[in-house]
Design a protein around this motif. Structure first.
Motif, PDB file in Angstrom:
ATOM      1  N   LEU A  74      25.730 -14.860  -5.963  1.00 52.23           N
ATOM      2  CA  LEU A  74      24.545 -15.492  -6.124  1.00 52.23           C
ATOM      3  C   LEU A  74      24.737 -16.788  -5.444  1.00 52.23           C
ATOM      4  CD1 LEU A  74      21.892 -16.111  -7.362  1.00 52.23           C
ATOM      5  CD2 LEU A  74      23.474 -16.971  -9.442  1.00 52.23           C
ATOM      6  N   ASP A  75      23.880 -16.813  -4.428  1.00 48.89           N
ATOM      7  CA  ASP A  75      24.011 -18.204  -3.563  1.00 48.89           C
ATOM      8  C   ASP A  75      23.339 -19.422  -4.371  1.00 48.89           C
ATOM      9  OD1 ASP A  75      24.407 -19.687  -0.744  1.00 48.89           O
ATOM     10  OD2 ASP A  75      22.280 -20.076  -1.280  1.00 48.89           O
ATOM     11  N   ILE A  76      23.996 -20.630  -4.520  1.00 48.79           N
ATOM     12  CA  ILE A  76      23.485 -21.548  -5.290  1.00 48.79           C
ATOM     13  C   ILE A  76      22.096 -22.284  -4.794  1.00 48.79           C
ATOM     14  CG2 ILE A  76      24.672 -23.456  -4.293  1.00 48.79           C
ATOM     15  CD1 ILE A  76      24.791 -22.594  -7.948  1.00 48.79           C
ATOM     16  N   ILE A  77      21.873 -22.094  -3.845  1.00 48.40           N
ATOM     17  CA  ILE A  77      20.581 -22.779  -3.192  1.00 48.40           C
ATOM     18  C   ILE A  77      19.275 -21.618  -3.437  1.00 48.40           C
ATOM     19  CG2 ILE A  77      19.355 -23.738  -1.136  1.00 48.40           C
ATOM     20  CD1 ILE A  77      22.048 -24.722  -0.128  1.00 48.40           C
ATOM     21  N   PRO A  78      18.488 -22.011  -4.186  1.00 48.40           N
ATOM     22  CA  PRO A  78      17.208 -21.124  -4.347  1.00 48.40           C
ATOM     23  C   PRO A  78      16.390 -20.906  -3.412  1.00 48.40           C
ATOM     24  CG  PRO A  78      16.818 -23.238  -5.738  1.00 48.40           C
ATOM     25  CD  PRO A  78      18.162 -23.176  -4.917  1.00 48.40           C
ATOM     26  N   ARG A  79      15.411 -19.959  -3.314  1.00 43.93           N
ATOM     27  CA  ARG A  79      14.397 -19.894  -2.364  1.00 43.93           C
ATOM     28  C   ARG A  79      13.092 -20.096  -2.946  1.00 43.93           C
ATOM     29  NH1 ARG A  79      13.006 -13.806   0.230  1.00 43.93           N
ATOM     30  NH2 ARG A  79      11.671 -14.355   1.890  1.00 43.93           N
ATOM     31  N   ILE A  80      12.424 -20.854  -2.236  1.00 39.37           N
ATOM     32  CA  ILE A  80      11.020 -21.419  -2.948  1.00 39.37           C
ATOM     33  C   ILE A  80       9.810 -20.888  -2.419  1.00 39.37           C
ATOM     34  CG2 ILE A  80       9.813 -23.576  -3.898  1.00 39.37           C
ATOM     35  CD1 ILE A  80      12.523 -24.983  -3.388  1.00 39.37           C
ATOM     36  N   ILE A  81       8.857 -20.188  -3.029  1.00 39.58           N
ATOM     37  CA  ILE A  81       7.926 -19.814  -2.357  1.00 39.58           C
ATOM     38  C   ILE A  81       6.451 -20.558  -3.080  1.00 39.58           C
ATOM     39  CG2 ILE A  81       6.313 -17.469  -2.388  1.00 39.58           C
ATOM     40  CD1 ILE A  81       8.834 -15.960  -2.729  1.00 39.58           C
ATOM     41  N   PRO A  82       5.635 -21.128  -2.233  1.00 35.49           N
ATOM     42  CA  PRO A  82       4.526 -21.651  -2.947  1.00 35.49           C
ATOM     43  C   PRO A  82       3.514 -20.711  -3.438  1.00 35.49           C
ATOM     44  CG  PRO A  82       4.394 -21.577  -0.328  1.00 35.49           C
ATOM     45  CD  PRO A  82       5.765 -21.079  -0.919  1.00 35.49           C
ATOM     46  N   ASN A  83       2.710 -21.407  -4.406  1.00 36.86           N
ATOM     47  CA  ASN A  83       1.828 -20.588  -5.168  1.00 36.86           C
ATOM     48  C   ASN A  83       0.755 -19.721  -4.426  1.00 36.86           C
ATOM     49  OD1 ASN A  83       0.741 -19.691  -7.781  1.00 36.86           O
ATOM     50  ND2 ASN A  83      -1.108 -20.807  -7.445  1.00 36.86           N
ATOM     51  N   GLU A  84       0.050 -20.259  -3.351  1.00 36.53           N
ATOM     52  CA  GLU A  84      -0.949 -19.784  -2.552  1.00 36.53           C
ATOM     53  C   GLU A  84      -0.241 -18.441  -1.771  1.00 36.53           C
ATOM     54  OE1 GLU A  84      -4.054 -20.762   1.211  1.00 36.53           O
ATOM     55  OE2 GLU A  84      -2.681 -22.419   0.136  1.00 36.53           O
ATOM     56  N   GLU A  85       0.930 -18.696  -1.519  1.00 40.76           N
ATOM     57  CA  GLU A  85       1.603 -17.386  -0.746  1.00 40.76           C
ATOM     58  C   GLU A  85       1.906 -16.409  -1.603  1.00 40.76           C
ATOM     59  OE1 GLU A  85       5.947 -17.415   1.165  1.00 40.76           O
ATOM     60  OE2 GLU A  85       4.681 -18.641   2.238  1.00 40.76           O
TER      61      GLU A  85
END
Length: 475
Positions: A74-85
């Motif tokens: 588990l890589d410690i840096i998350p992936r972030i996805i905006p709501n519209e996407e």
């Protein structure tokens, strides 16, 4: 925030633009990340690894000669996805799931889409995953694909593309859930400030969906596992525990009068719904493989009689065959009268002479896949393969063209990841989970799989890939 030595220029990076500007949905996170020294990041990564081991978040790699259980890094840096996407993804996945369910109902009953020539009849009826015992069946509530894990990638144009549909026993959702708990503890301040949509209610939603398949007011639900030696056994036991239902093996079940019973300390108890994590052909030795030691003799007759619901329904595998994948845009148009919201990756079918010739002539540029392989096996990444490997796959294609497809090599998007050299760009894909019960629901998070090796495009855990927590923002 600028990361020393970070290269995001030759592909689409989800945190940085080509000129190094932070994308808006990563700005708050980058401000918090600035306050964490690299040494602290490494300590957080070590703690995450130890937590995974303590929790038993391991899997077996069947092709590993050492036969050792491993953690899914588990890589410690998350992936972030905006709501519209995310809303765009959600609408496209709902459309696709609905159309594939109509397709499955059709090909096992009226076969209109085959008679109309939209999908080649021999492709479906000749598939080893088209189960003849399912012909004429309609599953409970008319739903075939109850739990779907659809794999997507974001290309260098910034658009998402469907890579494949997983309609049989898609795995990985337990890692999505447990990873969220680990990462929340790693960044408590950042997490609480960002407005991230929760995923923790997935087990409750899964249970409601399974209960919906029965007509009883309080149906008895169980998770059917092949056993402790299965690579995803951790997930089977985790989901059963979280739902508060029984985890059963084939030997725990018995069929009498076309009804399925669990053997308990108090005697036999009828079970109404099974979330089965056993492949179709191992479900019932009387109907499918007679040598199966994993299934339950007579369970298919109980299923046909309507006395037990199975999720996913037997027979769904034919719809996630990689050759059938190429026809999904036509399937959507045929049943729904709509264009696909999410595009397929352009696909060459080696069974077609014109496509086959193109693949053989351009194999060094393409990704070649075996139609029924999984886990990153049976695959050639042309630009990274040797001339010997090119020659080998050419012969395989010529010998059995129906068994192969090919696609252009996509430039998968990258996300910052913690490596031994510091924070570096690593390629990722995305596996959202879709539940189909009373309605179709896409869980607002996903399993992000990451290629841990520099430059690698192979994200599968069985091939050395890892994972990331996926944050879907409210706004």
């Amino acid at each position: 925030m600028k990361i020393e030595g970070y290269n995001a220029s030759d592909h689409y990076d989800e945190m940085f633009t080509e000129t190094g500007v932070i994308r808006q949905h990563y700005e708050e996170f980058s401000q918090g990340l600035k306050k964490i020294a690299l040494k602290k990041m490494n300590h957080l990564q070590f703690s995450a690894n130890q937590t995974q081991k303590a929790m038993g978040m391991t899997f077996n790699v069947y092709h590993d000669n050492q036969g050792l259980e491993k953690i899914l890094h588990l890589d410690i840096i998350p992936r972030i996805i905006p709501n519209e996407e995310w809303l765009h993804l959600e609408s496209g996945l709902k459309q696709r799931t609905y159309a594939l369910n109509l397709f499955l109902q059709d090909i096992y009953n009226d076969r209109k889409i085959l008679k109309d020539g939209i999908v080649p009849e021999e492709l479906i009826l000749g598939s080893k995953d088209y189960l003849k015992p399912c012909v004429g069946l309609t599953p409970p509530k008319g739903i075939w694909c109850h739990i779907t894990g659809t794999d997507l990638v974001k290309n260098k144009d910034g658009e998402y593309y469907i890579l494949e549909d997983n309609l049989r026993c898609p795995s990985g959702v337990s890692y999505m859930l447990e990873s969220r708990e680990i990462i929340k503890r790693a960044y408590p301040d950042i997490f609480n400030q960002k407005g991230i949509r929760p995923v923790s209610d997935y087990p409750a939603k899964l249970l409601r969906m399974l209960q919906h398949l029965s007509n009883k007011a309080k149906p008895v639900v169980g998770v059917l596992t092949p056993g402790i030696y299965n690579s995803a056994y951790y997930e089977h036991s985790y989901l059963a525990l979280q739902m508060g239902v029984e985890l059963v093996n084939g030997v725990d079940l018995i069929v009498e009068d076309k009804k399925v019973y669990m053997q308990t300390t108090k005697g036999l108890e009828q079970i109404d719904v099974l979330y089965r994590r056993i492949d179709d052909v191992f479900l019932d030795p009387r109907t499918f493989r007679p040598d199966s030691m994993l299934g339950v003799p007579g369970i298919f007759e109980a299923y046909k009689a309507g006395n037990v619901a199975l999720a996913n329904a037997p027979g769904t595998g034919v719809a996630d065959d990689k050759a059938v994948y190429a026809y999904v845009p036509k399937i959507i148009k045929y049943y729904l009268g709509e264009d696909p919201i999410l595009n397929n990756v352009p696909t060459y079918l080696c069974r077609e002479e014109k496509d086959r010739k193109y693949v053989l002539d351009h194999i060094h540029e393409l990704v070649v896949k075996e139609t029924n392989a999984a886990g990153g096996y049976g695959m050639l990444i042309g630009p990274k393969a040797s001339s010997e490997e090119h020659a080998k796959f050419k012969e395989l294609i010529k010998a059995n063209p129906t068994n192969y497809i090919a696609q252009p090599t996509l430039s998968l998007s990258t996300v910052p990841s913690l490596t031994e050299e510091g924070v570096q760009a690593r390629h990722v894909d995305l596996r959202p989970y879709i539940l189909y019960g009373n309605e179709i629901e896409v869980i607002p998070g996903a399993l992000t799989r990451v290629a841990l090796k520099k430059g690698s495009l192979v994200v599968n855990s069985s091939q050395g890939g890892g994972s990331k927590d996926t944050w879907v923002l409210y706004n």
